[in-house]
Design a protein around this motif. Sequence first.
Motif, PDB file in Angstrom:
ATOM      1  N   HIS A 186      16.947  -2.346  -5.976  1.00 37.28           N
ATOM      2  CA  HIS A 186      15.552  -2.126  -5.625  1.00 37.28           C
ATOM      3  C   HIS A 186      15.257  -3.056  -4.457  1.00 37.28           C
ATOM      4  O   HIS A 186      15.197  -4.272  -4.627  1.00 37.28           O
ATOM      5  N   ASP A 190       7.240  -3.621  -6.250  1.00 35.98           N
ATOM      6  CA  ASP A 190       6.202  -2.623  -6.499  1.00 35.98           C
ATOM      7  C   ASP A 190       4.909  -3.308  -6.927  1.00 35.98           C
ATOM      8  O   ASP A 190       4.919  -4.174  -7.808  1.00 35.98           O
ATOM      9  N   HIS A 267       5.157   0.463  -2.778  1.00 35.14           N
ATOM     10  CA  HIS A 267       6.499  -0.096  -2.693  1.00 35.14           C
ATOM     11  C   HIS A 267       6.550  -0.853  -1.377  1.00 35.14           C
ATOM     12  O   HIS A 267       6.413  -0.268  -0.307  1.00 35.14           O
TER      13      HIS A 267
HETATM   14 ZN   LIG Z   1       9.711   0.167  -5.373  1.00 40.98          ZN
END
Ligand SMILES: [Zn+2]
Length: 358
Positions: A186, A190, A267
């Motif tokens: 990732h 987020d 994001h």
């Molecule tokens: Zn993300």
Amino acid sequence: MHAGSNPLPTGHETRKDTASAVVMYGDSLLIERPSFFPNRDYNVELDSLLMAEDFDAERVAQLRLIQTAGSLSNAQVTSLIDSLFTLSEVPYPLINEINLYITMLENQRARHSIFAAEVPHGSPHPAQQLYGNWNEEVPHPYKLNHTNPDTGFYLKLRDTLWFCDYYHPHNGPVTSRFGWRYGRRHSGIDVDLEVWDPVHAAFAGQVRVARFYGGYGRVVVIRHYNGLETLYAHLHRFKVKAGDYVEAGDVIGLGGSSGRSTGSHLHFEVRFRGEPVNPENLIDFRTQTLVGDTLVLHKTPHWYVGRTTNVTIHRVEKGDYLHKIAQQYGVSIQEICELNGIRRNSTLRVGQRLRISG
Ligand SMILES: [Zn+2]
């Protein structure tokens, strides 16, 4: 005030060498153009040099020469040149200093040209010397050289000269952190938001990408002056287009869940030369502030690992002297001298920048 206009002393080797050395170098500057960061002015480069861990004292001395060369009076240069003829060996920096002065005198606009030349005309993009390209179609167009894992970079995050300040993109709870997640990496963090919530530019810079792109959905990428890029994905609406210049805090879009996204969220990625950096290396998401003023980056096989540091730069003011500055910061004179490659009896100039710690 050419060196050649002084009557040449005869019958003395050293004196001849001195004169020819001045003439020989007189038509070209010996100082190379800085290549790493796009240069706004020499003070900025001086600052970043002083920030560096492997401190380049010679380069700092060169830049200080450039700065002083333009401020010498004719009488000072005359006495400087005269003093050369009494020396058995001419220090290289001294020749350099005179060269610079002569070059500047030859054209009234020379001083201006020398300084202006550092900002490349027709290359309006931030940190272009670091990237070399500008791609408005693809979020990650860079191919990175992985062969030098120890490369470290020092980026200033907050500095008025770099037009750098920080604004938190969106004030919301972190729902997913940076790193490996179910065997996939990732590359960002987020932050929860509601559709239509404004999303702000973290730093000033130029919008490189603003388009729909795969899993990112509507995504904005901004290139910043210090070389960082930030990415904002899953937007519902754009408020900028590629090529736009933004300030920290400008609304660049409205939040949403476009692309591959479960539920509306932002994001957010921080990248350097295309490689992801953990946003939490530089941003405290609880307080919505920067962790430090300077970001130190080290390349690993997967991404850059960052940490922040706070280095103090003292700008010399009228009436300053080393003892006073040392007391002000609670450090020793020797420490300041070593950090800046100067001597105890060095003359401080107003505006000169001294590295104090770090
Ligand atoms: Zn993300």
